[in-house]
Design a protein around this motif. Structure first.
Motif, PDB file in Angstrom:
ATOM      1  N   GLU A 233       1.021  -1.128  -0.002  1.00  0.00           N
ATOM      2  CA  GLU A 233      -0.055  -0.079  -0.044  1.00  0.00           C
ATOM      3  C   GLU A 233       0.692   1.304  -0.195  1.00  0.00           C
ATOM      4  O   GLU A 233       1.925   1.313   0.813  1.00  0.00           O
ATOM      5  CB  GLU A 233      -0.855   0.083   1.217  1.00  0.00           C
ATOM      6  CG  GLU A 233      -1.997   1.172   1.062  1.00  0.00           C
ATOM      7  CD  GLU A 233      -2.470   1.375   2.496  1.00  0.00           C
ATOM      8  OE1 GLU A 233      -3.856   1.806   2.455  1.00  0.00           O
ATOM      9  OE2 GLU A 233      -2.126   0.958   3.487  1.00  0.00           O
TER      10      GLU A 233
ATOM     11  N   GLU B 102      -1.281  -1.052  -3.795  1.00  0.00           N
ATOM     12  CA  GLU B 102      -2.490  -0.465  -3.716  1.00  0.00           C
ATOM     13  C   GLU B 102      -2.258   1.158  -3.544  1.00  0.00           C
ATOM     14  O   GLU B 102      -1.315   1.499  -2.506  1.00  0.00           O
ATOM     15  CB  GLU B 102      -3.423  -1.013  -2.547  1.00  0.00           C
ATOM     16  CG  GLU B 102      -4.613  -0.261  -2.343  1.00  0.00           C
ATOM     17  CD  GLU B 102      -5.475  -0.602  -1.383  1.00  0.00           C
ATOM     18  OE1 GLU B 102      -6.164  -0.113  -0.516  1.00  0.00           O
ATOM     19  OE2 GLU B 102      -5.618  -2.111  -1.273  1.00  0.00           O
TER      20      GLU B 102
ATOM     21  N   ASP C  42      -7.419   2.936  -4.175  1.00  0.00           N
ATOM     22  CA  ASP C  42      -8.655   3.265  -3.178  1.00  0.00           C
ATOM     23  C   ASP C  42      -9.553   4.213  -3.892  1.00  0.00           C
ATOM     24  O   ASP C  42      -9.270   5.135  -4.751  1.00  0.00           O
ATOM     25  CB  ASP C  42      -8.150   4.136  -2.034  1.00  0.00           C
ATOM     26  CG  ASP C  42      -7.557   3.080  -1.079  1.00  0.00           C
ATOM     27  OD1 ASP C  42      -7.396   2.058  -1.462  1.00  0.00           O
ATOM     28  OD2 ASP C  42      -7.273   3.690   0.127  1.00  0.00           O
TER      29      ASP C  42
ATOM     30  N   ARG D 132     -10.157  -0.739  -4.317  1.00  0.00           N
ATOM     31  CA  ARG D 132     -10.626  -1.092  -2.843  1.00  0.00           C
ATOM     32  C   ARG D 132     -11.341   0.189  -2.402  1.00  0.00           C
ATOM     33  O   ARG D 132     -11.211   1.346  -2.346  1.00  0.00           O
ATOM     34  CB  ARG D 132      -9.088  -1.072  -2.176  1.00  0.00           C
ATOM     35  CG  ARG D 132      -9.437  -1.174  -0.712  1.00  0.00           C
ATOM     36  CD  ARG D 132      -9.416   0.247   0.072  1.00  0.00           C
ATOM     37  NE  ARG D 132      -9.453   0.491   1.402  1.00  0.00           N
ATOM     38  CZ  ARG D 132      -9.539   1.501   2.313  1.00  0.00           C
ATOM     39  NH1 ARG D 132      -9.826   2.492   1.666  1.00  0.00           N
ATOM     40  NH2 ARG D 132      -9.231   1.482   3.400  1.00  0.00           N
TER      41      ARG D 132
ATOM     42  N   THR E 167     -12.810  -6.226  -7.068  1.00  0.00           N
ATOM     43  CA  THR E 167     -13.109  -4.988  -6.119  1.00  0.00           C
ATOM     44  C   THR E 167     -13.214  -5.333  -4.818  1.00  0.00           C
ATOM     45  O   THR E 167     -13.348  -6.720  -4.620  1.00  0.00           O
ATOM     46  CB  THR E 167     -14.666  -4.524  -6.313  1.00  0.00           C
ATOM     47  OG1 THR E 167     -15.636  -5.607  -6.326  1.00  0.00           O
ATOM     48  CG2 THR E 167     -14.873  -4.012  -7.854  1.00  0.00           C
ATOM     49  N   ILE E 168     -12.753  -4.472  -3.845  1.00  0.00           N
ATOM     50  CA  ILE E 168     -12.250  -4.946  -2.536  1.00  0.00           C
ATOM     51  C   ILE E 168     -12.833  -3.976  -1.411  1.00  0.00           C
ATOM     52  O   ILE E 168     -13.054  -2.821  -1.658  1.00  0.00           O
ATOM     53  CB  ILE E 168     -10.718  -4.794  -2.225  1.00  0.00           C
ATOM     54  CG1 ILE E 168      -9.996  -5.821  -3.420  1.00  0.00           C
ATOM     55  CG2 ILE E 168     -10.255  -5.363  -1.129  1.00  0.00           C
ATOM     56  CD1 ILE E 168      -8.692  -5.400  -3.490  1.00  0.00           C
TER      57      ILE E 168
ATOM     58  N   GLU F 250     -13.526  -2.430   2.008  1.00  0.00           N
ATOM     59  CA  GLU F 250     -12.846  -2.178   3.486  1.00  0.00           C
ATOM     60  C   GLU F 250     -14.502  -1.921   4.137  1.00  0.00           C
ATOM     61  O   GLU F 250     -15.201  -0.933   4.517  1.00  0.00           O
ATOM     62  CB  GLU F 250     -12.335  -0.785   3.327  1.00  0.00           C
ATOM     63  CG  GLU F 250     -11.990  -0.377   4.819  1.00  0.00           C
ATOM     64  CD  GLU F 250     -11.961   0.868   5.328  1.00  0.00           C
ATOM     65  OE1 GLU F 250     -11.294   1.352   6.296  1.00  0.00           O
ATOM     66  OE2 GLU F 250     -12.560   1.717   4.684  1.00  0.00           O
TER      67      GLU F 250
ATOM     68  N   TRP G 271     -11.550  -6.956   3.218  1.00  0.00           N
ATOM     69  CA  TRP G 271     -10.521  -6.559   4.262  1.00  0.00           C
ATOM     70  C   TRP G 271     -11.127  -7.229   5.435  1.00  0.00           C
ATOM     71  O   TRP G 271     -11.941  -7.069   6.011  1.00  0.00           O
ATOM     72  CB  TRP G 271     -10.439  -5.079   4.583  1.00  0.00           C
ATOM     73  CG  TRP G 271      -9.212  -4.459   3.573  1.00  0.00           C
ATOM     74  CD1 TRP G 271      -8.944  -4.889   2.584  1.00  0.00           C
ATOM     75  CD2 TRP G 271      -8.658  -3.146   3.875  1.00  0.00           C
ATOM     76  NE1 TRP G 271      -8.078  -3.937   1.728  1.00  0.00           N
ATOM     77  CE2 TRP G 271      -8.000  -2.985   2.842  1.00  0.00           C
ATOM     78  CE3 TRP G 271      -8.635  -2.377   5.150  1.00  0.00           C
ATOM     79  CZ2 TRP G 271      -6.926  -1.731   2.567  1.00  0.00           C
ATOM     80  CZ3 TRP G 271      -7.792  -1.216   4.852  1.00  0.00           C
ATOM     81  CH2 TRP G 271      -7.016  -0.865   3.721  1.00  0.00           C
TER      82      TRP G 271
ATOM     83  N   SER H 149      -2.824  -1.698   7.321  1.00  0.00           N
ATOM     84  CA  SER H 149      -2.838  -0.437   6.233  1.00  0.00           C
ATOM     85  C   SER H 149      -2.385   0.613   6.927  1.00  0.00           C
ATOM     86  O   SER H 149      -1.888   0.764   8.120  1.00  0.00           O
ATOM     87  CB  SER H 149      -4.471  -0.345   5.866  1.00  0.00           C
ATOM     88  OG  SER H 149      -5.005  -0.070   6.704  1.00  0.00           O
TER      89      SER H 149
END
Length: 732
Positions: free
Chosen positions: A249, A281, A331, A399, A451-452, A454, A483, A526
């Motif tokens: 990240e 990321e 992000d 993300r 696609t992620i 949080e 996550w 993170s």
């Protein structure tokens, strides 16, 4: 016999044009057949004279005052013509913006009205184009509550009076083709609100912006030629959840402070490749006015931040990462936006992008506004934005930030500050539908993209397909990964305890396996975990400096072996002791030999590189991440010993044995049960190795099983367990 009419604009139209409230300036300005010929009308504030030129014809228009000019020429049809406009003795020859037909077709407007235009950025915003044989820029903006919209920019000295836009009916879109204007021009939209006041706004779909704190939009045309065809052709070959996925990240402005996108392209791919990460990321890249928000308060959703260069410069960085074999995640922040008066807030004088209910619109934590996910045009804006980054910038994954704040009507709200949904529940049904639509659209349009989420709660089905309903009655949200905030919180809590106390917290390291297969998980360490007084990763660890680093290394070894994908924030790969600061980024000076402890940090960095190297070549660590059959406890209840040991298995059943001794003592001849069909085990990674800064307690020779049953298995091995360390063994 036709009686000639006065070509002058009538008083009502004149007033509306002067005050920026005319919905159809093309109906009165330009050239129009009338009884007696063709009427020419122009509105050129501050002009001294205006003439019409057509072939050999030149005719001076009458000065009607206030910048209006008109004339009646005895022509049978509207000719091709240009205008000669005189300012202070200087004559400019130009096309007349009001002689052009609309540039947007019925299909585009229909899709806009339906909220289904998946390439919205190609319709709204500023686009250099050739229209009716003339090159210029089309400006278009959605502002359904506006009484009028005009374009202001350098090209008209920020006086928008001469560039009124036309309303394209019920779509709420305003449009104007301005001939002779090209890329690089600064502009904004001047909007007349319902109450008659005016506001100057940046373009919501601007693809390029000025460098903050300046706020103008810039006309942009991309000229980047991609060189990542091989990457793009193969990125969908293996589903992400069945592939190695190790993420670094990065906050681009501070990774190497002062570097541009193009300079980063010379350094970041090389570093990430050397370290063995599969992906980077990027913390939010979209334009944001306040650098201290780290990009999480976005005003320019379609524009990479100009702090580091142009949109094509950012494409160049992505291209270079792809050519180096590194995937690029970004992000993405669709939950909220800031209240800046030149951006999206009450864009056309009324709540437009935000919810009309002030309680629903105001985000209680961040002082921002939440999007109105129930409005189809707003959903379209956001869904198209997700597609935009993937299609135009070849981004490999999004993300999605702060999903929980979108899903719950009562998020950070007290009783009385929120209203239940139509079923009496706390779920934001509009946000659920939006996330499902976004995920389904991205996966349909962009093969290989992930696609992620949080998402910090136990919402059911975050990574379940949208068409599969769960016990809650909702379809899945459709994300590819989520996550694992529970694992992060519990494991860091455990590691923060002194080893003598860890036996009382053993469950914090094992509980994650109770729900490990409920979603497709990423294990995130993170930026959120190393700021605001939370301390850096190594500084969370107990003990002296040696023990802190040993704990840090052991924890990373445990993390890389645990089911789920890995994410590590910059600076943690070399045990930076200080919290991250966006002002100066990672403490690279720790590698300066004059510092005197560079070997301590180099050792941790070497470990992370080796973790990634072994990880990528060991399918047991990633191939069955989402299948319970890919994991087996060897011993999960050795709380008194602060020990964890488990097997990971690939699709062919080939195992990797991972064990973590999280006490500061060496354990000799420690017996572990193992499968009987492995003739010998070989140590492939040991976080206590001397080259990593450890005490060099290793098992250098192959370890052969003995026929003694142990831990419920028919065979067992005896190992020397190094202190505060994780060891990986594979079949020799």
């Amino acid at each position: 016999m036709e009686v000639a009419v006065s070509p002058a604009i009538d008083a009502g139209d004149r007033e509306r044009l002067l005050h920026g409230t005319h919905h159809d300036p093309h109906a009165v300005l330009g050239a129009h057949p009338v009884p007696g010929g063709v009427a020419f009308r122009a509105f050129r504030p501050y002009a001294q004279a205006v003439s019409v030129v057509s072939g050999d014809l030149r005719a001076d228009l009458h000065d009607d005052g206030d910048g209006f000019f008109s004339g009646l020429l005895p022509l049978t049809e509207v000719p091709g013509y240009r205008l000669l406009v005189t300012y202070d003795g200087t004559v400019h020859e130009t096309e007349d913006a009001y002689r052009f037909l609309p540039t947007l077709g019925e299909l585009d407007l229909h899709l806009l009205g339906e909220g289904r235009h998946e390439r919205l950025w190609r319709v709204l915003g500023a686009h250099v184009m050739t229209h009716q044989g003339v090159t210029g820029t089309r400006f278009s903006v959605w502002a359904p509550n506006a009484r009028g919209v005009r374009v202001a920019g350098n090209f008209n000295f920020w006086d928008a009076g001469g560039h009124a836009m036309r309303s394209l009916g019920s779509s709420g879109v305003w449009e104007l083709f301005v001939p002779g204007i090209g890329e690089g021009e600064l502009y904004k939209f001047e909007i007349t609100r319902p109450d008659g006041s005016r506001t100057l706004r940046a373009d919501p779909l601007a693809r390029r912006t000025e460098v903050p704190p300046a706020t103008s939009s810039i006309v942009h045309a991309s000229h980047h030629e991609w060189g990542d065809a091989e990457w793009m052709a193969h990125r969908a070959d293996t589903p992400v959840h069945e592939a190695p996925f190790s993420v670094y990240e990065v906050h681009l402005p501070s990774w190497r402070p002062g570097l541009t996108y193009r300079q980063l392209a010379d350094q970041l791919p090389a570093y990430v490749t050397e370290m063995g990460f599969t992906h980077v990321e990027l913390m939010p890249v979209a334009e944001h006015p306040f650098g201290g928000s780290w990009g999480y308060q976005v005003t320019g959703f379609f524009a990479p931040t100009a702090r580091l260069g142009t949109p094509d410069d950012f494409k160049y960085l992505v291209d270079r990462l792809h050519q180096a074999g590194v995937g690029v995640l970004m992000d993405w922040v669709p939950a909220h936006f800031p209240r800046d008066e030149w951006a999206l807030a009450e864009f056309d004088g009324r709540p437009l992008y935000e919810h009309h209910d002030p309680l629903r619109a105001a985000h209680p934590d961040w002082g921002t506004l939440e999007f109105d996910f129930g409005r189809r045009e707003v959903r379209n804006f956001l869904v198209a934005n997700a597609v935009y980054w993937c299609e135009e910038f070849h981004i490999d994954g999004l993300r999605v930030d702060a999903v929980a704040s979108m899903l719950y009507l009562d998020y950070s709200r007290e009783p009385g500050q929120w209203t239940p949904n139509e079923h009496g529940g706390r779920e934001n049904l509009d946000a659920v539908a939006f996330l499902q639509e976004m995920n389904a659209t991205v996966y349909r349009r962009c093969p290989g993209v992930v696609t992620i989420a949080e998402e910090s709660t136990a919402w059911d089905g975050v990574t379940r397909p949208t068409h599969h309903k769960g016990p809650s009655g909702f379809g899945g949200l459709g994300f590819g990964l989520k996550w694992n905030m529970g694992w992060m919180h519990d494991s860091l809590q455990y590691m923060s305890h002194e080893p003598v106390h860890r036996k009382y917290h053993h469950h914090e390291m094992t509980f994650s396996m109770v729900y490990a297969y409920s979603e497709n998980y990423v294990l995130p360490i993170s930026h959120d975990e190393v700021v605001h007084g939370k301390r850096s990763l190594v500084s969370k660890m107990p003990g002296d400096w040696w023990q802190q680093r040993a704990n840090h290394r052991a924890y990373l070894g445990f993390m890389w072996a645990h089911p789920g994908k890995q994410l590590l924030f910059m600076g943690q790969e070399f045990a930076q002791g200080a919290e991250w600061s966006e002002a100066h980024g990672p403490d690279w000076w720790l590698f300066d030999p004059s510092y005197g402890a560079e070997a301590d940090h180099r050792g941790v960095r070497d470990l992370v590189r080796d973790l990634n190297t072994v990880y990528r070549t060991t399918p047991a660590l990633w191939e069955r991440d989402t299948e319970p059959s890919g994991f087996q406890w060897v011993v999960g209840d050795a709380a008194e010993d602060n020990l964890l040991a488990f097997l990971r298995l690939d699709a062919a059943g080939v195992p990797l044995l991972a064990l973590s001794n999280l006490s500061p003592v060496v354990r000799h001849d420690y017996r572990l049960g193992v499968p009987e069909d492995v003739p010998a085990w070989h140590e492939v990674l040991n976080t206590d190795a001397e080259r990593y800064g450890g005490s060099a307690v290793t098992n250098p020779d192959p370890v052969k099983p003995e026929p003694q049953p142990w831990h419920g298995r028919p065979a067992s091995i005896r190992l020397t367990l190094p202190p505060l360390a994780t060891v990986w063994l594979r079949p020799a």
